[in-house]
Scaffold this active site. Structure first.
Site, PDB file in Angstrom:
ATOM      1  N   PRO A   1       0.815  -1.225   0.000  1.00  0.00           N
ATOM      2  CA  PRO A   1       0.000   0.000   0.000  1.00  0.00           C
ATOM      3  C   PRO A   1       0.844   1.267   0.000  1.00  0.00           C
ATOM      4  CG  PRO A   1      -0.117  -1.117   2.149  1.00  0.00           C
ATOM      5  CD  PRO A   1       0.699  -1.989   1.245  1.00  0.00           C
TER       6      PRO A   1
ATOM      7  N   ARG B   1      -3.199 -10.416 -20.341  1.00  0.00           N
ATOM      8  CA  ARG B   1      -4.080 -10.151 -21.482  1.00  0.00           C
ATOM      9  C   ARG B   1      -3.389  -9.316 -22.556  1.00  0.00           C
ATOM     10  NH1 ARG B   1      -6.329  -5.399 -21.730  1.00  0.00           N
ATOM     11  NH2 ARG B   1      -8.206  -5.972 -22.857  1.00  0.00           N
TER      12      ARG B   1
ATOM     13  N   ASP C   1      -8.404  -0.690 -26.383  1.00  0.00           N
ATOM     14  CA  ASP C   1      -8.921  -0.445 -25.042  1.00  0.00           C
ATOM     15  C   ASP C   1      -9.052   1.041 -24.753  1.00  0.00           C
ATOM     16  OD1 ASP C   1      -9.088  -3.068 -24.550  1.00  0.00           O
ATOM     17  OD2 ASP C   1      -7.375  -3.188 -23.212  1.00  0.00           O
TER      18      ASP C   1
ATOM     19  N   GLU D   1       0.585  -6.792   8.950  1.00  0.00           N
ATOM     20  CA  GLU D   1       0.706  -5.333   8.876  1.00  0.00           C
ATOM     21  C   GLU D   1       1.784  -4.866   7.902  1.00  0.00           C
ATOM     22  OE1 GLU D   1      -1.302  -2.727  10.645  1.00  0.00           O
ATOM     23  OE2 GLU D   1      -2.431  -4.524  10.163  1.00  0.00           O
TER      24      GLU D   1
HETATM   25  C1  9D3 Z   1      -1.294   0.336   9.597  1.00  0.00           C
HETATM   26  C2  9D3 Z   1      -0.984   0.774   8.235  1.00  0.00           C
HETATM   27  N1  9D3 Z   1      -1.480  -0.125   7.192  1.00  0.00           N
HETATM   28  C3  9D3 Z   1      -1.172   0.493   5.881  1.00  0.00           C
HETATM   29  C4  9D3 Z   1      -2.350   1.200   5.306  1.00  0.00           C
HETATM   30  C5  9D3 Z   1      -0.846  -1.434   7.312  1.00  0.00           C
HETATM   31  C6  9D3 Z   1      -1.226  -2.377   6.246  1.00  0.00           C
HETATM   32  C7  9D3 Z   1      -2.559  -2.649   5.981  1.00  0.00           C
HETATM   33  C8  9D3 Z   1      -2.900  -3.569   4.980  1.00  0.00           C
HETATM   34  C9  9D3 Z   1      -0.255  -3.022   5.529  1.00  0.00           C
HETATM   35  C10 9D3 Z   1      -0.593  -3.940   4.543  1.00  0.00           C
HETATM   36  C11 9D3 Z   1      -1.919  -4.208   4.286  1.00  0.00           C
HETATM   37  C12 9D3 Z   1      -2.276  -5.184   3.237  1.00  0.00           C
HETATM   38  N2  9D3 Z   1      -2.351  -4.551   1.893  1.00  0.00           N
HETATM   39  C13 9D3 Z   1      -1.475  -4.844   0.942  1.00  0.00           C
HETATM   40  O1  9D3 Z   1      -0.598  -5.651   1.159  1.00  0.00           O
HETATM   41  C14 9D3 Z   1      -1.565  -4.177  -0.344  1.00  0.00           C
HETATM   42  C15 9D3 Z   1      -2.448  -3.154  -0.823  1.00  0.00           C
HETATM   43  C16 9D3 Z   1      -3.530  -2.441  -0.214  1.00  0.00           C
HETATM   44  O2  9D3 Z   1      -3.918  -2.639   0.950  1.00  0.00           O
HETATM   45  N3  9D3 Z   1      -4.163  -1.489  -0.950  1.00  0.00           N
HETATM   46  C17 9D3 Z   1      -3.823  -1.204  -2.239  1.00  0.00           C
HETATM   47  N4  9D3 Z   1      -2.824  -1.833  -2.838  1.00  0.00           N
HETATM   48  C18 9D3 Z   1      -2.149  -2.799  -2.135  1.00  0.00           C
HETATM   49  S1  9D3 Z   1      -0.866  -3.679  -2.723  1.00  0.00           S
HETATM   50  C19 9D3 Z   1      -0.675  -4.527  -1.333  1.00  0.00           C
END
Ligand code: 9D3
Length: 253
Positions: A93, A158, A173, A120
């Site tokens: 994220p 794809r 697309d 996390e």
């Molecule tokens: C406490 C802070 N959190 C970050 C917003 C911790 C956290 C939450 C959820 C860390 C990892 C996750 C799991 N999410 C992913 O691994 C992830 C993700 C996402 O949550 N949103 C958009 N793209 C992605 S790519 C990997």
């Protein structure tokens, strides 16, 4: 035929069977266009309890994925020779947002390795010393990188030559033209009380093309105005957009 290999590294391999076994991806795998595998970092632990996570240094809530199972897993997937034909990507994220241009860029590699975190997060040394880049799929919180990895794999596969039925399917697309797509209709001509737009039944292909272009412009302007800045627009497009902005309701719907 150039075959791409995709390895997904995840603690939950069973999540991938459905989405990546069906439809276009399933056919591309059967046709040998892509060789897709899921590896479990837990299989690369050497301790009795196969532990993949641990408490965060410095304190705080939640668990952090340990670096060694990721390093051992990825190192089992590659010969040690560094190459510019392979890309190791952390789904995170905390990363730039994945877009169609990334999919096109990634489709040029011979080997993609997509790492999925859970809990996390992942020890930062994985991102720094094992990965070439990190990607997010958008601004919302998921439970892990598995769905994002499937999205990246889907968008890339794809694009591989031969993955789509129609030769030019991918090139047409909407995100390639930079505009949203025009609306589509099929039979019946009248469904309940709703008619198909008359222009589509006219047989006048110049008029149909013009109508579709204007629908694309209108929908992009209404739903995704941010896309208009980067779109390639003709003088006729700009004129139509100007009429929309002045009198949105009087223009052809
Ligand atoms: C406490 C802070 N959190 C970050 C917003 C911790 C956290 C939450 C959820 C860390 C990892 C996750 C799991 N999410 C992913 O691994 C992830 C993700 C996402 O949550 N949103 C958009 N793209 C992605 S790519 C990997």
């Amino acid at each position: 035929m150039t075959q791409m290999r995709i390895d997904i590294v995840s603690l939950f391999p069973e999540m991938f069977a459905g989405p990546l076994g069906c439809s276009i991806i399933g056919r591309a795998r059967e046709a040998g266009l892509v060789d897709l595998h899921v590896a479990n970092p837990r299989d690369f632990t050497v301790d009795k309890h196969h532990i993949v996570d641990d408490y965060p240094f410095g304190g705080g809530s939640g668990m952090v994925m340990k670096p060694d199972p990721f390093f051992a897993c990825v190192e089992s997937l590659v010969d040690s020779i560094a190459t510019d034909k392979r890309r190791v990507i952390l789904m995170s994220p905390v990363a730039p947002r994945f877009c169609q241009a990334d999919a096109e860029r990634l489709s040029q590699y011979e080997h993609l390795i997509l790492l999925c975190g859970h809990y996390e997060g992942v020890d930062e040394r994985v991102r720094e010393h094992l990965c070439d880049e990190a990607l997010s799929i958008g601004d919302y919180v998921l439970t892990g990188g598995e769905l994002p990895a499937m999205i990246v794999a889907d968008t890339v596969v794809r694009l591989l030559p031969g993955a789509l039925g129609a030769e030019d399917g991918a090139a047409k697309d909407s995100y390639s033209s930079g505009l949203l797509e025009y609306p589509q209709y099929t039979r019946p001509r009248q469904y309940r009380q709703w008619e198909v737009p008359a222009v589509l039944l006219s047989g006048n292909h110049a008029e149909i093309d013009r109508w579709r272009r204007q629908q694309s412009l209108r929908r992009t302007w209404q739903l995704r105005p941010d896309l208009l800045d980067a779109a390639a627009l003709s003088p006729a497009d700009l004129k139509y957009l100007a009429t929309l902005k002045n009198r949105p309701d009087e223009c052809e719907k």
